[in-house]
Design a protein around this motif. Structure first.
Motif, PDB file in Angstrom:
ATOM      1  N   MET A   1     -15.061  -4.556  -4.499  1.00 55.47           N
ATOM      2  CA  MET A   1     -14.312  -5.649  -5.103  1.00 55.47           C
ATOM      3  C   MET A   1     -12.920  -5.720  -4.487  1.00 55.47           C
ATOM      4  N   GLN A   2     -12.422  -6.938  -4.246  1.00 59.83           N
ATOM      5  CA  GLN A   2     -11.124  -7.125  -3.612  1.00 59.83           C
ATOM      6  C   GLN A   2     -10.003  -6.825  -4.593  1.00 59.83           C
ATOM      7  N   LEU A   3      -9.051  -6.024  -4.139  1.00 56.76           N
ATOM      8  CA  LEU A   3      -7.944  -5.629  -4.991  1.00 56.76           C
ATOM      9  C   LEU A   3      -6.644  -6.169  -4.402  1.00 56.76           C
ATOM     10  N   ILE A   4      -5.924  -6.974  -5.190  1.00 51.26           N
ATOM     11  CA  ILE A   4      -4.643  -7.523  -4.753  1.00 51.26           C
ATOM     12  C   ILE A   4      -3.581  -7.082  -5.751  1.00 51.26           C
ATOM     13  N   ILE A   5      -2.597  -6.334  -5.277  1.00 51.72           N
ATOM     14  CA  ILE A   5      -1.536  -5.820  -6.130  1.00 51.72           C
ATOM     15  C   ILE A   5      -0.190  -6.285  -5.584  1.00 51.72           C
ATOM     16  N   SER A   6       0.562  -6.982  -6.412  1.00 49.04           N
ATOM     17  CA  SER A   6       1.877  -7.513  -6.006  1.00 49.04           C
ATOM     18  C   SER A   6       1.781  -8.300  -4.705  1.00 49.04           C
ATOM     19  N   ASP A   7       0.757  -9.159  -4.622  1.00 45.68           N
ATOM     20  CA  ASP A   7       0.517 -10.047  -3.480  1.00 45.68           C
ATOM     21  C   ASP A   7       0.114  -9.306  -2.206  1.00 45.68           C
ATOM     22  N   LEU A  20      -4.214   3.707   1.042  1.00 47.56           N
ATOM     23  CA  LEU A  20      -2.967   4.188   0.440  1.00 47.56           C
ATOM     24  C   LEU A  20      -1.758   3.483   1.033  1.00 47.56           C
ATOM     25  N   ASN A  21      -1.833   3.155   2.315  1.00 51.70           N
ATOM     26  CA  ASN A  21      -0.703   2.494   2.973  1.00 51.70           C
ATOM     27  C   ASN A  21      -0.428   1.131   2.351  1.00 51.70           C
ATOM     28  N   ASP A  22      -1.509   0.421   1.992  1.00 48.92           N
ATOM     29  CA  ASP A  22      -1.348  -0.877   1.338  1.00 48.92           C
ATOM     30  C   ASP A  22      -0.796  -0.702  -0.075  1.00 48.92           C
ATOM     31  N   LEU A  23      -1.242   0.341  -0.769  1.00 51.85           N
ATOM     32  CA  LEU A  23      -0.729   0.621  -2.103  1.00 51.85           C
ATOM     33  C   LEU A  23       0.766   0.939  -2.047  1.00 51.85           C
ATOM     34  N   HIS A  24       1.150   1.707  -1.036  1.00 51.39           N
ATOM     35  CA  HIS A  24       2.566   2.026  -0.848  1.00 51.39           C
ATOM     36  C   HIS A  24       3.378   0.744  -0.632  1.00 51.39           C
ATOM     37  N   LYS A  25       2.831  -0.145   0.189  1.00 52.43           N
ATOM     38  CA  LYS A  25       3.499  -1.420   0.452  1.00 52.43           C
ATOM     39  C   LYS A  25       3.613  -2.249  -0.820  1.00 52.43           C
ATOM     40  N   SER A  27       3.839  -1.227  -3.794  1.00 52.22           N
ATOM     41  CA  SER A  27       4.774  -0.616  -4.743  1.00 52.22           C
ATOM     42  C   SER A  27       6.229  -0.866  -4.369  1.00 52.22           C
ATOM     43  N   GLY A  28       6.434  -1.426  -3.187  1.00 52.20           N
ATOM     44  CA  GLY A  28       7.800  -1.681  -2.723  1.00 52.20           C
ATOM     45  C   GLY A  28       8.103  -1.020  -1.405  1.00 52.20           C
ATOM     46  N   GLY A  29       7.246  -0.075  -1.002  1.00 52.90           N
ATOM     47  CA  GLY A  29       7.389   0.563   0.311  1.00 52.90           C
ATOM     48  C   GLY A  29       8.579   1.490   0.456  1.00 52.90           C
ATOM     49  N   GLN A  30       9.082   2.014  -0.629  1.00 58.00           N
ATOM     50  CA  GLN A  30      10.240   2.901  -0.548  1.00 58.00           C
ATOM     51  C   GLN A  30       9.866   4.246   0.092  1.00 58.00           C
ATOM     52  N   ARG A  31      10.802   4.781   0.834  1.00 56.66           N
ATOM     53  CA  ARG A  31      10.546   6.028   1.571  1.00 56.66           C
ATOM     54  C   ARG A  31      10.196   7.178   0.633  1.00 56.66           C
ATOM     55  N   ASN A  32      10.813   7.238  -0.533  1.00 57.16           N
ATOM     56  CA  ASN A  32      10.550   8.353  -1.441  1.00 57.16           C
ATOM     57  C   ASN A  32       9.182   8.249  -2.125  1.00 57.16           C
ATOM     58  N   ASN A  33       8.476   7.136  -1.867  1.00 59.64           N
ATOM     59  CA  ASN A  33       7.118   6.982  -2.394  1.00 59.64           C
ATOM     60  C   ASN A  33       6.064   7.084  -1.298  1.00 59.64           C
ATOM     61  N   ASP A  34       6.437   7.684  -0.195  1.00 52.48           N
ATOM     62  CA  ASP A  34       5.516   7.839   0.940  1.00 52.48           C
ATOM     63  C   ASP A  34       4.252   8.575   0.493  1.00 52.48           C
ATOM     64  N   PRO A  35       3.075   8.000   0.712  1.00 54.05           N
ATOM     65  CA  PRO A  35       1.830   8.630   0.267  1.00 54.05           C
ATOM     66  C   PRO A  35       1.578  10.008   0.870  1.00 54.05           C
ATOM     67  N   TYR A  79      -1.902   8.413  -7.552  1.00 57.41           N
ATOM     68  CA  TYR A  79      -0.778   8.035  -6.691  1.00 57.41           C
ATOM     69  C   TYR A  79       0.149   7.061  -7.410  1.00 57.41           C
ATOM     70  N   ALA A  80      -0.442   6.082  -8.092  1.00 58.16           N
ATOM     71  CA  ALA A  80       0.360   5.095  -8.815  1.00 58.16           C
ATOM     72  C   ALA A  80       1.176   5.750  -9.926  1.00 58.16           C
ATOM     73  N   MET A  81       0.577   6.708 -10.616  1.00 59.45           N
ATOM     74  CA  MET A  81       1.280   7.407 -11.688  1.00 59.45           C
ATOM     75  C   MET A  81       2.433   8.228 -11.115  1.00 59.45           C
ATOM     76  N   TRP A  82       2.241   8.792  -9.934  1.00 58.96           N
ATOM     77  CA  TRP A  82       3.290   9.591  -9.278  1.00 58.96           C
ATOM     78  C   TRP A  82       4.496   8.717  -8.937  1.00 58.96           C
ATOM     79  N   ILE A  83       4.249   7.457  -8.587  1.00 50.81           N
ATOM     80  CA  ILE A  83       5.358   6.562  -8.231  1.00 50.81           C
ATOM     81  C   ILE A  83       6.211   6.259  -9.462  1.00 50.81           C
ATOM     82  N   ASN A  84       5.610   5.644 -10.458  1.00 50.79           N
ATOM     83  CA  ASN A  84       6.303   5.431 -11.737  1.00 50.79           C
ATOM     84  C   ASN A  84       5.336   4.815 -12.750  1.00 50.79           C
TER      85      ASN A  84
END
Length: 227
Positions: A1-7, A20-25, A27-35, A79-84
């Motif tokens: 199934m296609q997953l679209i998060i924050s566009d 994971l790279n797309d999930l990081h993107k 989430s905002g792509g911040q360096r401190n959230n590097d997967p 991973y998402a829970m680790w971010i915030n």
């Protein structure tokens, strides 16, 4: 199934793992959230060891447009829970929404499959009442009529266009609106056949029904999927 998060469309590999790279993107792509930092955590490694029932929880694809690190659904949540908490909740709700849409699609698909038999029964009954023989193409012609109106092409062309195997049912690859449209047109065509309408009469009426009830919803659905 296609997953679209924050566009951001989250790519999947052949096994259904998420990039994971797309999930990081997303989430905002911040360096401190590097997967990769998350993957090095002791608790992440322990979770991966526990996920033996998922096959291979984590894999990497190097090179090409799909390069990146891919993880199973459970690790997406971790991973998402680790971010915030906010991003974690957003991911959970997105998964739930996609799952709900998939349930609707499957329900429509099963209904379309069930509704196909009354149409074939009507074809058989009508030809028998006229003392005419029945051949496989009498059924495939009706299916192609419905598919041309609903999908803009026959099932054979749809398979080629979407690289679907000959033995795979195309309904597994249709959107909810496409399946709904096919189901409604099958029902109408069953009635028209029973009324003794010829092919051209049925085609004209089915196209009118399509224009009135289904064309715009299909266009709007395609716009949503392409967004």
């Amino acid at each position: 199934m296609q997953l679209i998060i924050s566009d951001v469309t989250v790519k999947q590999d052949k096994e259904g793992r998420y990039c994971l790279n797309d999930l990081h993107k997303s989430s905002g792509g911040q360096r401190n959230n590097d997967p990769h930092d998350w993957l090095r955590l002791k608790q992440t490694k322990e979770l991966i060891e526990e996920l033996t029932d998922t096959g291979i929880p984590v894999t990497s694809i190097r090179g090409g447009k799909n390069q990146g690190t891919y993880v199973c659904r459970e690790l997406v949540f971790s991973y998402a829970m680790w971010i915030n908490a906010k991003f974690h909740l957003h991911v959970i709700r997105t998964f739930d929404a996609v799952a709900a849409k998939e349930q609707i699609r499957v329900s429509y698909r099963d209904t379309a499959r069930i509704e196909y038999k009354p149409m074939t029964d009507a074809i058989k009954s009508e030809r028998e009442s006229q003392g005419k023989g029945i051949a496989p193409h009498h059924f495939s012609n009706e299916a192609d009529l419905i598919n041309r109106i609903s999908l803009g092409m026959t099932a054979a062309k749809f398979r080629v266009h979407h690289e679907i195997g000959k033995k795979e049912p195309i309904r597994d690859y249709l959107t909810p609106e496409q399946i709904h449209c096919i189901t409604e047109l099958q029902r109408a065509n069953t009635v028209f056949i029973g009324m003794g309408w010829d092919y051209e009469q049925r085609k004209e009426s089915l196209m009118g029904l399509f224009d009135k009830k289904h064309r715009q919803p299909l266009i709007e659905e395609q716009h949503r999927l392409a967004a």
